[in-house]
Design an enzyme around this catalytic site. Structure first.
Site, PDB file in Angstrom:
ATOM      1  CD  GLU A  66      -5.077 129.593  -9.415  1.00 16.25           C
ATOM      2  OE1 GLU A  66      -5.578 128.542  -8.979  1.00 16.25           O
ATOM      3  OE2 GLU A  66      -4.311 130.316  -8.762  1.00 16.25           O
ATOM      4  NE  ARG A 297      -8.266 115.865 -10.340  1.00 19.31           N
ATOM      5  CZ  ARG A 297      -8.152 117.193 -10.414  1.00 19.31           C
ATOM      6  NH1 ARG A 297      -9.147 117.970 -10.073  1.00 19.31           N
ATOM      7  NH2 ARG A 297      -7.055 117.744 -10.833  1.00 19.31           N
ATOM      8  CE  LYS A 307      -3.595 124.343 -13.123  1.00 20.18           C
ATOM      9  NZ  LYS A 307      -4.242 125.633 -12.964  1.00 20.18           N
TER      10      LYS A 307
HETATM   11  P1  ATP Z   1      -4.714 120.833 -10.738  1.00 23.96           P
HETATM   12  O1  ATP Z   1      -5.516 120.044  -9.770  1.00 23.96           O
HETATM   13  O2  ATP Z   1      -3.965 120.040 -11.723  1.00 23.96           O
HETATM   14  O3  ATP Z   1      -3.846 121.853 -10.092  1.00 23.96           O
HETATM   15  P2  ATP Z   1      -6.770 122.680 -11.139  1.00 23.96           P
HETATM   16  O4  ATP Z   1      -8.112 122.088 -10.981  1.00 23.96           O
HETATM   17  O5  ATP Z   1      -6.250 123.452 -10.007  1.00 23.96           O
HETATM   18  O6  ATP Z   1      -5.768 121.584 -11.619  1.00 23.96           O
HETATM   19  P3  ATP Z   1      -7.653 124.778 -12.799  1.00 23.96           P
HETATM   20  O7  ATP Z   1      -6.852 125.690 -13.608  1.00 23.96           O
HETATM   21  O8  ATP Z   1      -8.327 125.316 -11.607  1.00 23.96           O
HETATM   22  O9  ATP Z   1      -6.695 123.590 -12.383  1.00 23.96           O
HETATM   23  O10 ATP Z   1      -8.652 123.934 -13.690  1.00 23.96           O
HETATM   24  C1  ATP Z   1      -9.448 124.471 -14.710  1.00 23.96           C
HETATM   25  C2  ATP Z   1     -10.573 123.513 -14.975  1.00 23.96           C
HETATM   26  O11 ATP Z   1     -10.071 122.257 -15.366  1.00 23.96           O
HETATM   27  C3  ATP Z   1     -11.416 123.288 -13.751  1.00 23.96           C
HETATM   28  O12 ATP Z   1     -12.774 123.377 -14.122  1.00 23.96           O
HETATM   29  C4  ATP Z   1     -11.044 121.916 -13.307  1.00 23.96           C
HETATM   30  O13 ATP Z   1     -12.126 121.281 -12.675  1.00 23.96           O
HETATM   31  C5  ATP Z   1     -10.661 121.240 -14.607  1.00 23.96           C
HETATM   32  N1  ATP Z   1      -9.698 120.167 -14.377  1.00 23.96           N
HETATM   33  C6  ATP Z   1      -8.526 120.252 -13.744  1.00 23.96           C
HETATM   34  N2  ATP Z   1      -7.936 119.053 -13.656  1.00 23.96           N
HETATM   35  C7  ATP Z   1      -8.765 118.162 -14.272  1.00 23.96           C
HETATM   36  C8  ATP Z   1      -8.727 116.754 -14.518  1.00 23.96           C
HETATM   37  N3  ATP Z   1      -7.707 116.004 -14.106  1.00 23.96           N
HETATM   38  N4  ATP Z   1      -9.768 116.201 -15.180  1.00 23.96           N
HETATM   39  C9  ATP Z   1     -10.782 116.951 -15.601  1.00 23.96           C
HETATM   40  N5  ATP Z   1     -10.887 118.271 -15.401  1.00 23.96           N
HETATM   41  C10 ATP Z   1      -9.897 118.891 -14.740  1.00 23.96           C
HETATM   42 MG    MG Z   2      -7.605 124.833  -9.127  1.00 29.63          MG
END
Ligand code: ATP
Ligand code: MG
Length: 601
Positions: A66, A297, A307
C-alpha cells in the site's frame, strides 16, 4: 488492466510437456533449502493445477504494497519471497500498488517503493499495476453481487454495526437493513457512487453469515463512502473498495496463481475464497482461482517494523527523514550502506515458516558483513586521531607504501599510501602505562605501522591537563614492509595510520542500532503492572555519533555509495545524499564484529 486478465484462453491443446519444467534438483545453496511456499508451488506444477488457465507463465506472484509509507526490512522478506520464487520457477511477479485508501496514499510513496524494489535487484517488466485502475471492474462486480443477493447496503452507524457484530463467543445479529430488496440495494449503491450521501452514512456489505464463527465472514463491509481525492483516480470516485474486497479481485484479474501474504490475513482467507467463488460463478474470470497462502512476518530485534511507527519516528523528527541511515526502511538501509545482496542473503537465511519469531538484528548484520567482506575494497581511516611523530625520519621526505585493495583478491590491485614524518594513528593505539597483553605503542615498545615501517615508541607530549597530544617514536629504516629486512622484526602490534600532510579530514558518522532494547515499547521484567511503555522512550540516544576522522587520501575520490572496509573498524559507505565530488562523507554501515552480542547477554 492487463489485456490477458479477462481473456479466457482455451488451453485444452496445451500439453503438460509444454509447461516449463518443475525445479526438482537440489538448490544450489543449502540456505535455499525447500520451504512450504516452494513446496506448494511444486505440488501445483506437478498436479497441473493452473494448467487450465495457464497463460504464458507457470507461476504468477505479486508484491502488493500500500503506498502509504516507505518499504521496510519486513517488506524485503516479502519481496525476496515473491520475486524470488517467481524467478526460480520461471514465472512472473507483479508489482501492484494497493491504493484503495485515498487519504493516506501519495505519489512520493509510489516512487520510493519502485526505487526500493528495483534497488533490491528485482524486475517486474510491464507487470506494474494499481488497484485504482480496477475501480471500474470492482464496482461492476459489486453490482453483480447485489444482483445475486450476495451484497446489501447497510445504513447502520459504525457504532451500531459494531454492536451487531457479536464477539468471538457470541454470534452477530442481522442488521435491520439486511433484507433490503435487490432493487433498493442497487438504487442506494448507485446513489452512493453518485455522491448523494455523506461519508459513513451507508456501506455496502457482503451478505454471508452473521452467525459465522469467523467474524470476518459476518457480512464484512466491501465498499465505503469517502469523499476524498485519490492520488491517481482524482475525484472520479467517492466510494472506495475495502482492502479485503479489492485484494482477491486484483489477484484474479492479474491471473495470480499464488498470493503469499503474512499470517494476519489467515482469518481473511475464507472471505477471499468466498468472494472469488461468487465471481467465478458469475463468469468474470477463467478458473481456477488464485490461492492465498500465509507465512509469518519478519520481526527483527532493536527496530520497529510497522509503517505506523516509522511514520511517527519521521513526523516527530526522531530521525532525519525516511532515508535516515538508522531507520529500518530500505531507503535508510541503502543509505546506511547495506548492500542489496545482503538483504537477499538475509531473506534466504531466515527462511519462511508459519511460526511467529523474532530474528536477532545481528543475523541481518552478519549477512551484510558477509557480502561486504567479499565485495568491499579495503581502505585506511583513523577515526580518533592522535599525532605520531617519527623523530628520525627526514622532515620533508615522503615515500609511498603500498596496500592491497582486497586481501583475498589480488586482481583488485593495490594503491599507494604516502608515508611521512607525521602520521595520524588511533588514540587507543598508544597508552603510557600499558595493561597486560597490550602490544601496541607505549614508551619502549615496538610495533609495525602496517604496510610501512616498524617504529619504537620513545615518549609522548601532553597538554596542561595531562592529555596526550602527540606520540614520539623512531623508525627502523630497514624494516619496510615488503623488503627482506621486514622479517627481522617480530612485533605483535600492527597499527594503521595515515600521513598527516596528505590525509583527508572528514566527518564520519558512526551509526548504531536505533533502539537500545531488543523489543522497543514492550514491557520488561520488573515493570509495575500499570506501566505502559512507549517505544519512542526506548530509542538509543547514541545511535548517531559524528567523529572528525583522518582518512587516507585515496578516499577523497570515493563516489556516492562506494562501500569500503576501513581496516580494523568495519564497513563504511560514502553517503549518497551528502557526498560531493572530492568531498565524500562516510557512514558506518556495520562494525567488523558483533559488539552487541556481549552487551545483550
Ligand atoms: P505494516 O504492518 O508495516 O504497516 P503492511 O502489511 O501494512 O505493513 P503493506 O504495504 O500492506 O504493509 O505490505 C505489502 C506486503 O508486504 C504485504 O504482502 C505484507 O504482508 C508484506 N509485509 C509487510 N510487513 C511484513 C513483514 N514484517 N514481514 C514480511 N512481510 C511483510
Ligand atoms: Mg497493510
Amino acid at each position: 488492466m492487463p489485456a490477458y486478465a479477462l481473456e479466457f484462453r482455451d488451453l485444452a491443446a496445451r500439453q503438460p510437456s509444454q509447461h516449463p519444467s518443475i525445479v526438482t534438483q537440489s538448490p544450489k545453496e543449502p540456505s535455499a533449502a525447500s520451504n512450504f511456499l516452494r513446496a506448494a508451488i511444486e505440488a501445483d506444477l506437478r498436479g497441473g493445477r493452473y494448467l487450465p488457465r495457464a497463460d504464458d507463465q507457470p507461476v504468477r506472484t505479486r508484491f502488493p504494497p500500500e503506498p502509504n509509507g516507505y518499504l521496510h526490512f519486513g517488506h524485503a522478506k516479502s519481496i525476496c519471497l515473491n520475486f524470488g520464487l517467481a524467478e526460480e520457477f520461471g514465472g512472473a511477479c507483479h508489482l501492484r500498488f494497493d491504493d484503495t485508501n485515498p487519504t493516506k496514499e501519495e505519489q512520493e510513496y509510489v516512487d520510493a517503493i519502485i526505487d526500493a524494489v528495483r534497488w533490491l535487484g528485482f524486475d517486474w517488466g510491464d507487470d506494474e499495476y494499481f488497484a485504482s485502475d480496477y475501480f471500474g471492474r470492482m464496482y461492476e462486480f459489486a453490482e453483480f453481487l447485489i444482483g445475486a443477493g450476495k451484497a446489501y447496503v447497510d445504513s447502520l452507524s459504525a457504532d451500531e454495526m459494531r454492536a451487531h457484530r457479536g464477539t468471538l463467543t457470541e454470534p452477530g445479529k442481522d442488521s435491520p437493513f439486511r433484507n433490503r430488496g435487490i432493487e433498493e440495494n442497487l438504487d442506494l449503491f448507485r446513489r452512493m457512487r453518485a455522491g448523494e450521501f455523506a461519508d459513513g452514512s451507508h456501506v455496502l456489505r457482503a451478505r454471508i453469515d452473521m452467525a459465522s464463527p469467523n467474524i470476518n465472514m459476518r457480512d464484512p463491509a466491501i465498499y465505503r463512502i469517502r469523499h476524498a481525492h485519490h492520488h491517481r483516480s482524482g475525484d472520479d470516485w467517492c466510494i472506495y473498495p475495502m482492502y479485503t474486497y479489492a485484494h482477491p479481485i486484483e489477484d484474479a484479474l492479474e491471473n495470480i496463481t499464488h498470493s503469499f501474504c503474512t499470517l494476519e490475513f489467515e482469518d481473511q482467507r475464507p472471505f477471499y475464497d468466498w468472494l472469488l467463488e461468487q465471481l467465478y460463478a458469475g463468469g468474470f474470470f477463467p478458473p481456477p482461482a488464485p490461492q492465498q497462502i500465509e507465512f509469518s512476518r519478519l520481526n527483527l530485534s532493536y527496530v520497529v517494523l510497522s509503517k505506523r511507527k516509522l511514520i511517527q519516528l519521521v513526523d516527530e523528527r526522531h530521525v532525519d527523514g525516511w532515508d535516515d541511515p538508522r531507520l529500518p526502511t530500505l531507503a535508510g538501509g541503502r543509505r546506511r550502506g547495506y548492500p542489496p545482496e545482503g538483504f537477499r542473503l538475509f531473506a534466504e537465511r531466515i527462511g519462511v515458516s508459519k511460526a511467529d519469531s523474532l530474528i536477532e538484528y545481528s543475523v541481518l548484520e552478519e549477512c551484510m558483513r558477509e557480502v561486504l567482506n567479499d565485495s568491499a575494497e579495503r581502505r585506511v581511516a583513523v577515526l580518533d586521531p592522535l599525532k605520531l611523530i617519527i623523530d628520525n625520519y627526514p622532515e620533508d621526505q615522503t615515500e609511498e607504501c603500498f596496500a592491497p585493495n582486497h586481501p583475498l583478491k589480488p586482481e583488485l590491485g593495490r594503491r599507494a599510501m604516502p608515508f611521512g614524518r607525521e602520521l595520524w594513528i588511533e588514540r587507543e593505539d598508544f597508552v603510557e602505562d600499558p595493561p597486560k597483553k597490550y602490544h601496541r605503542l607505549y614508551p619502549g615498545n615496538m610495533a609495525r605501522l602496517r604496510y610501512g615501517y616498524v617504529v619504537r615508541c620513545t615518549s609522548c607530549d601532553k597538554d596542561d591537563d595531562g592529555n596526550v597530544v602527540a606520540v614520539h617514536c623512531d623508525y627502523l629504516p630497514d624494516s619496510r614492509s615488503g623488503t627482506p629486512g621486514a622479517d627481522n622484526y617480530k612485533v605483535k602490534g600492527n597499527l594503521h595510520w595515515v600521513a598527516a600532510a596528505h590525509a583527508y579530514p572528514c566527518d564520519v558518522r558512526l551509526f548504531d542500532r536505533l533502539f537500545a532494547v531488543p523489543a522497543p515499547g514492550a514491557r520488561r521484567e520488573g515493570d509495575a503492572p500499570d506501566l505502559v511503555r512507549d517505544f519512542v522512550d526506548d530509542l538509543n540516544r547514541s545511535s548517531r555519533v559524528v567523529v572528525q576522522a583522518q582518512l587516507e587520501p585515496a578516499l577523497r575520490e570515493a563516489k556516492a555509495e562506494d562501500r569500503f572496509q576501513f581496516e580494523r573498524h568495519g564497513y563504511f559507505v560514502a553517503d549518497r545524499v551528502d557526498s560531493r565530488q572530492h568531498r565524500p562523507v562516510f557512514n558506518r554501515t556495520v562494525t567488523l564484529k558483533d559488539s552487541w552480542a556481549r552487551l545483550s547477554r
